[in-house]
Design a protein around this motif. Structure first.
Motif, PDB file in Angstrom:
ATOM      1  N   SER A  21    -110.020 -71.353 -58.471  1.00  0.00           N
ATOM      2  CA  SER A  21    -111.106 -70.821 -59.293  1.00  0.00           C
ATOM      3  C   SER A  21    -110.847 -69.359 -59.632  1.00  0.00           C
ATOM      4  CB  SER A  21    -112.443 -70.971 -58.558  1.00  0.00           C
ATOM      5  OG  SER A  21    -112.431 -70.202 -57.367  1.00  0.00           O
ATOM      6  N   GLN A  22    -111.612 -68.821 -60.573  1.00  0.00           N
ATOM      7  CA  GLN A  22    -111.424 -67.437 -61.013  1.00  0.00           C
ATOM      8  C   GLN A  22    -112.246 -66.477 -60.154  1.00  0.00           C
ATOM      9  OE1 GLN A  22    -113.171 -65.608 -64.744  1.00  0.00           O
ATOM     10  NE2 GLN A  22    -111.034 -65.717 -65.408  1.00  0.00           N
ATOM     11  N   VAL A  23    -111.603 -65.418 -59.727  1.00  0.00           N
ATOM     12  CA  VAL A  23    -112.264 -64.356 -58.964  1.00  0.00           C
ATOM     13  C   VAL A  23    -112.428 -63.148 -59.887  1.00  0.00           C
ATOM     14  CG1 VAL A  23    -112.144 -62.842 -56.958  1.00  0.00           C
ATOM     15  CG2 VAL A  23    -111.215 -65.170 -56.822  1.00  0.00           C
ATOM     16  N   LYS A  24    -113.627 -62.570 -59.900  1.00  0.00           N
ATOM     17  CA  LYS A  24    -113.894 -61.403 -60.737  1.00  0.00           C
ATOM     18  C   LYS A  24    -114.483 -60.297 -59.872  1.00  0.00           C
ATOM     19  CE  LYS A  24    -116.193 -59.919 -65.006  1.00  0.00           C
ATOM     20  NZ  LYS A  24    -117.072 -60.343 -66.127  1.00  0.00           N
TER      21      LYS A  24
ATOM     22  N   PHE B 267    -123.308 -46.805 -68.140  1.00  0.00           N
ATOM     23  CA  PHE B 267    -122.413 -47.093 -67.025  1.00  0.00           C
ATOM     24  C   PHE B 267    -121.036 -47.504 -67.550  1.00  0.00           C
ATOM     25  CE2 PHE B 267    -126.583 -47.799 -65.078  1.00  0.00           C
ATOM     26  CZ  PHE B 267    -126.454 -47.024 -63.934  1.00  0.00           C
ATOM     27  N   PHE B 268    -120.039 -47.128 -66.778  1.00  0.00           N
ATOM     28  CA  PHE B 268    -118.664 -47.522 -67.087  1.00  0.00           C
ATOM     29  C   PHE B 268    -118.209 -48.517 -66.026  1.00  0.00           C
ATOM     30  CE2 PHE B 268    -114.051 -46.703 -66.440  1.00  0.00           C
ATOM     31  CZ  PHE B 268    -113.622 -47.267 -67.632  1.00  0.00           C
ATOM     32  N   LYS B 269    -117.686 -49.654 -66.480  1.00  0.00           N
ATOM     33  CA  LYS B 269    -117.277 -50.714 -65.573  1.00  0.00           C
ATOM     34  C   LYS B 269    -115.818 -51.086 -65.812  1.00  0.00           C
ATOM     35  CE  LYS B 269    -121.925 -52.777 -65.582  1.00  0.00           C
ATOM     36  NZ  LYS B 269    -122.717 -54.018 -65.779  1.00  0.00           N
ATOM     37  N   LYS B 270    -115.155 -51.439 -64.717  1.00  0.00           N
ATOM     38  CA  LYS B 270    -113.787 -51.940 -64.818  1.00  0.00           C
ATOM     39  C   LYS B 270    -113.681 -53.211 -63.981  1.00  0.00           C
ATOM     40  CE  LYS B 270    -108.995 -50.478 -65.002  1.00  0.00           C
ATOM     41  NZ  LYS B 270    -108.055 -49.340 -64.835  1.00  0.00           N
ATOM     42  N   HIS B 271    -113.309 -54.318 -64.648  1.00  0.00           N
ATOM     43  CA  HIS B 271    -113.235 -55.612 -64.006  1.00  0.00           C
ATOM     44  C   HIS B 271    -111.776 -55.967 -63.707  1.00  0.00           C
ATOM     45  CE1 HIS B 271    -117.407 -56.117 -65.313  1.00  0.00           C
ATOM     46  NE2 HIS B 271    -117.014 -55.832 -66.556  1.00  0.00           N
ATOM     47  N   TYR B 272    -111.596 -56.688 -62.599  1.00  0.00           N
ATOM     48  CA  TYR B 272    -110.283 -57.235 -62.263  1.00  0.00           C
ATOM     49  C   TYR B 272    -110.459 -58.721 -61.982  1.00  0.00           C
ATOM     50  CZ  TYR B 272    -106.066 -58.345 -59.618  1.00  0.00           C
ATOM     51  OH  TYR B 272    -104.914 -58.929 -59.166  1.00  0.00           O
ATOM     52  N   THR B 273    -109.747 -59.571 -62.719  1.00  0.00           N
ATOM     53  CA  THR B 273    -109.877 -61.021 -62.569  1.00  0.00           C
ATOM     54  C   THR B 273    -108.528 -61.616 -62.194  1.00  0.00           C
ATOM     55  OG1 THR B 273    -109.488 -61.353 -64.941  1.00  0.00           O
ATOM     56  CG2 THR B 273    -111.779 -61.151 -64.228  1.00  0.00           C
ATOM     57  N   PHE B 274    -108.573 -62.695 -61.369  1.00  0.00           N
ATOM     58  CA  PHE B 274    -107.360 -63.415 -60.988  1.00  0.00           C
ATOM     59  C   PHE B 274    -107.754 -64.799 -60.481  1.00  0.00           C
ATOM     60  CE2 PHE B 274    -108.879 -61.086 -57.324  1.00  0.00           C
ATOM     61  CZ  PHE B 274    -108.754 -61.964 -56.265  1.00  0.00           C
ATOM     62  N   ILE B 275    -106.763 -65.690 -60.371  1.00  0.00           N
ATOM     63  CA  ILE B 275    -106.985 -67.044 -59.890  1.00  0.00           C
ATOM     64  C   ILE B 275    -106.778 -67.054 -58.373  1.00  0.00           C
ATOM     65  CG2 ILE B 275    -106.285 -69.456 -60.059  1.00  0.00           C
ATOM     66  CD1 ILE B 275    -107.661 -68.308 -62.544  1.00  0.00           C
ATOM     67  N   ALA B 276    -107.766 -67.606 -57.660  1.00  0.00           N
ATOM     68  CA  ALA B 276    -107.745 -67.570 -56.202  1.00  0.00           C
ATOM     69  C   ALA B 276    -106.628 -68.447 -55.641  1.00  0.00           C
ATOM     70  CB  ALA B 276    -109.092 -68.031 -55.652  1.00  0.00           C
TER      71      ALA B 276
END
Length: 453
Positions: A145-148, A184-193
């Motif tokens: 699954s995707q992790v964010k 607000f400033f946001k930075k996301h990091y996504t990857f497959i678990a």
């Protein structure tokens, strides 16, 4: 230094007739909440006939020494410099806010108007101590699954920089997305678990050009769940007539809740004992050769299995195998080297003991033969004394010092003999003794009695 240059320019051009600005006002950087000062310099300025003012964009802020803007945080000063017609015009803004940032300039109000160059006021902001904040899209993830992961900070000037890193890893895949929303400033990091992501720790670092200090937030113990991995382990050889143990090894998150053993063909109940992960084969026979044994492990995510096939060897071969192994072990180069090392260590230990014994004996001989006689000669031998004519005077080895004895309690001191005159012990006694030659076997006493009349 900048103001000194302006003063020098005023000195060089003070003789000109037209009023003008000596130089462009200098840009100012100041932190939010602090005080900023902007200055412009005039030459050939006549305070009686000329009017100067501060402006921000198209808004007039001041005129001469008065503030016309409705802002109590502002003040102005028109100061005369030590040159004819030279003035410094200052604008002070206290308790800076982000809205104060912009372009400022001075203007001489005449026809036509004369404007100085524009000075930029930068209001620097420092993020609040509660930022950055880290968050994750879920408390638990399944493999595949995707992790964010999200890092949040304030939208300020100068803008902050956010950087995701993984503890124990130098780089991350470039799956980053930046977002600005609601100040607000946001930075996301996504990857497959993956399974290897379980218990991983991620760090978000926040930096800003306003200050050198770095702040960060952490997401630790990432929970990546997966069904069990199963593998049956057993000894390399199974022998007929001897109990054998098989172990069902598993790796799972969450932990395995149930283990189950199955057999093809089916074994009788008295041929095995199944206890969770452990299976004991009770004296298997050659007839069970080729039996397929399967271990099933199940958790909340799913179930997985592993299967092995039994290969039973005869007992005779097992005995020969053990005997051969023992002989090989005894004759192996490694065993021989080990025995040689043990012999060498034993020989070395014996040699060490012999050396220690020899050293002890030598020390004892030295003490008995040398040290004791020398000590006796130096400290026990009677010293010889001579008179003025050189004749030797014999010095006896016995000498008694005088003593005073008293009995305050009335109890008589019985350490010396009774008085010859009365035969009684006295309460006070003065005794002394003289030197007695060693060849006399007698003891003498002298008594003196003193009485207070």
């Amino acid at each position: 230094m900048h103001e000194l240059k302006i003063l020098l320019m005023l000195l060089l051009y003070y003789h000109a007739d037209a009023v003008e600005f000596a130089a462009k006002p200098k840009d100012v950087n100041e932190f939010e909440g602090q005080t900023a000062t902007l200055k412009c310099f005039l030459k050939h300025f006549n305070i009686e006939t000329h009017v100067v003012s501060w402006w921000k964009e198209k808004a007039k802020l001041s005129q001469q020494n008065e503030v016309v803007a409705m802002d109590l945080r502002m003040s102005v000063n028109l100061d005369e410099l030590p040159f004819a017609g030279a003035y410094s015009y200052s604008l002070l803004i206290t308790e800076l806010i982000i809205e104060d940032e912009g372009d400022y300039y001075c203007q001489i109000d005449q026809a036509p108007t004369i404007s100085s160059g524009r000075a930029r006021l930068f209001v620097l902001q420092i993020p609040s101590s509660e930022y950055p904040k880290c968050s994750k899209s879920a408390n638990m993830y399944l493999v595949g699954s995707q992790v964010k992961l999200t890092c949040i900070s304030e939208l300020i000037s100068p803008p902050v920089k956010l950087n995701w890193i993984r503890k124990g890893s130098s780089t991350l895949s470039m799956n980053f997305q930046a977002e600005t929303r609601d100040d607000f400033f946001k930075k996301h990091y996504t990857f497959i678990a993956k399974k290897t992501d379980n218990d991983a720790t991620f760090l978000c670092q926040q930096t800003t050009d306003a200050v050198s200090e770095m702040h960060n937030c952490t997401i630790s113990n990432l929970n990546i769940q997966y069904r069990p991995e199963v593998k049956i382990q057993h000894t390399s050889a199974l022998f007929a007539g001897s109990d054998s143990i098989l172990f069902c090894q598993s790796f799972a998150n969450p932990p395995v809740t149930q283990f189950q053993w199955t057999f093809i063909p089916v074994l009788n109940a008295n041929e095995y004992i199944a206890d969770g992960q452990v299976l004991t084969l009770i004296k298997p026979s050659i007839a069970t050769n080729g039996t397929r044994i399967t271990c099933s492990a199940e958790n909340n995510i799913g179930i997985n299995t592993n299967t092995v096939t039994l290969h039973i060897k005869k007992e005779e071969r097992r005995k020969n195998f053990i005997h051969k192994k023992d002989e090989d072990l005894e004759n192996s180069p490694k065993t021989k080297r080990k025995n040689m090392n043990m012999d060498a260590k034993e020989t070395q230990s014996v040699s060490l003991y012999v050396v220690i014994i020899i050293i002890v004996l030598v020390v004892i001989i030295i003490v008995v033969v040398v040290i004791i006689p020398v000590y006796y000669y130096c400290f026990c031998k009677t010293r010889t004394v001579t008179d003025s004519s050189g004749r030797e005077i014999y010095q006896p080895t016995v000498y008694y010092d005088t003593r005073n004895r008293a009995s305050n309690s009335g109890v008589y001191d019985r350490c010396l003999p009774r008085l010859p005159s009365t035969g009684q012990y006295d309460q006070w006694r003065h005794s002394f003794a003289s030197q007695v030659p060693e060849d006399l076997d007698q003891q003498g006493y002298m008594y003196i009695e003193e009485r207070n009349e």
